[in-house]
Scaffold this motif. Sequence first.
Motif, PDB file in Angstrom:
ATOM      1  N   THR A 147     -73.910 -32.740  -9.725  1.00 12.48           N
ATOM      2  CA  THR A 147     -74.457 -34.004  -9.270  1.00 12.48           C
ATOM      3  C   THR A 147     -75.285 -33.782  -8.016  1.00 12.48           C
ATOM      4  O   THR A 147     -75.519 -32.641  -7.608  1.00 12.48           O
ATOM      5  CB  THR A 147     -73.325 -35.013  -9.002  1.00 12.48           C
ATOM      6  OG1 THR A 147     -73.893 -36.304  -8.755  1.00 12.48           O
ATOM      7  CG2 THR A 147     -72.471 -34.595  -7.808  1.00 12.48           C
ATOM      8  N   GLU A 148     -75.713 -34.865  -7.392  1.00 11.52           N
ATOM      9  CA  GLU A 148     -76.539 -34.781  -6.202  1.00 11.52           C
ATOM     10  C   GLU A 148     -75.686 -34.571  -4.947  1.00 11.52           C
ATOM     11  O   GLU A 148     -74.513 -34.941  -4.902  1.00 11.52           O
ATOM     12  CB  GLU A 148     -77.371 -36.062  -6.046  1.00 11.52           C
ATOM     13  CG  GLU A 148     -78.361 -36.318  -7.176  1.00 11.52           C
ATOM     14  CD  GLU A 148     -79.427 -35.253  -7.290  1.00 11.52           C
ATOM     15  OE1 GLU A 148     -79.914 -34.800  -6.224  1.00 11.52           O
ATOM     16  OE2 GLU A 148     -79.762 -34.856  -8.417  1.00 11.52           O
ATOM     17  N   GLN A 159     -66.834 -37.760  -4.053  1.00 17.18           N
ATOM     18  CA  GLN A 159     -66.918 -36.433  -4.658  1.00 17.18           C
ATOM     19  C   GLN A 159     -65.626 -35.651  -4.457  1.00 17.18           C
ATOM     20  O   GLN A 159     -65.192 -34.909  -5.342  1.00 17.18           O
ATOM     21  CB  GLN A 159     -68.115 -35.672  -4.087  1.00 17.18           C
ATOM     22  CG  GLN A 159     -69.445 -36.216  -4.564  1.00 17.18           C
ATOM     23  CD  GLN A 159     -70.624 -35.340  -4.213  1.00 17.18           C
ATOM     24  OE1 GLN A 159     -70.468 -34.190  -3.792  1.00 17.18           O
ATOM     25  NE2 GLN A 159     -71.825 -35.858  -4.393  1.00 17.18           N
TER      26      GLN A 159
END
Length: 267
Positions: A147-148, A159
């Motif tokens: 992911t970013e 996260q």
Amino acid sequence: MAHIALTIAGSDSGGGAGIQADLKAFSALGTFGTSVITAITAQNTEAVTAVHPVPLDVVRAQIDAVLSDIGADAIKIGMLATPEIIHEVADALAGFKGPIVLDTVMIAKSGDALLADAAVATLREVLLPRATVITPNLPEAARLLETEFAKDEAEVIAQGRALCNLGAQAVLMKGGHAAGDICHDYLITAEGVALELTAPRRATKNTHGTGCTLSSSVAAGLAKGMTLPEAVREAHAYLQGAIAAADDLNIGKGHGPLHHFHRVWPA
């Protein structure tokens, strides 16, 4: 009887990260350190110029030699380089019941890759569920989750919880790559934030080995019987002192190492 911490990681010929940093941190925090070398790097403060993974049978023989005789109260795992080494380490530790600190080492301070792209998924699937705590920086967390990069506190915490959902008992999300004058580290479990630690961002280029040092310091605390929050607090305080004294060492022309023995001898 001595408390024993084992590091399974790569060797840094410059002495600032990897096995060398781990053993220094173990000693500074009152534990006896043993080691398993997974890769040999030709490395200094400016670059990694060569990486030679250690043959699988030799990696396994080192683990068996240490655990069959000396044992370990806690294990820190760092650079593993290849999917094959990850599998070998996981198999060798199948019977180990103590705490494991997994430092998801992917890139050196110089920017050079230390983990093959093909190994990221293997690390996530094979070793992450074995970990008592993993210690990713923000780029590593994003890469593990595909992911970013987390842009704010809410995303960092989200996260961290997502990594817990992949199997890790806890995640220490390191904030050194975030913006701002204050660095925030979060110890996260599936239930949420268990601990938040802050420190002023220091204007220094001498930060080589910070990730290795933090993870091995946590392992040292766990080896001494501390709870995970206690071990993280001790490791964080020790690391901040080592960073604060790093400029006094002034080693090399690039990103120099921390001063692991800042409590013992002045530079």
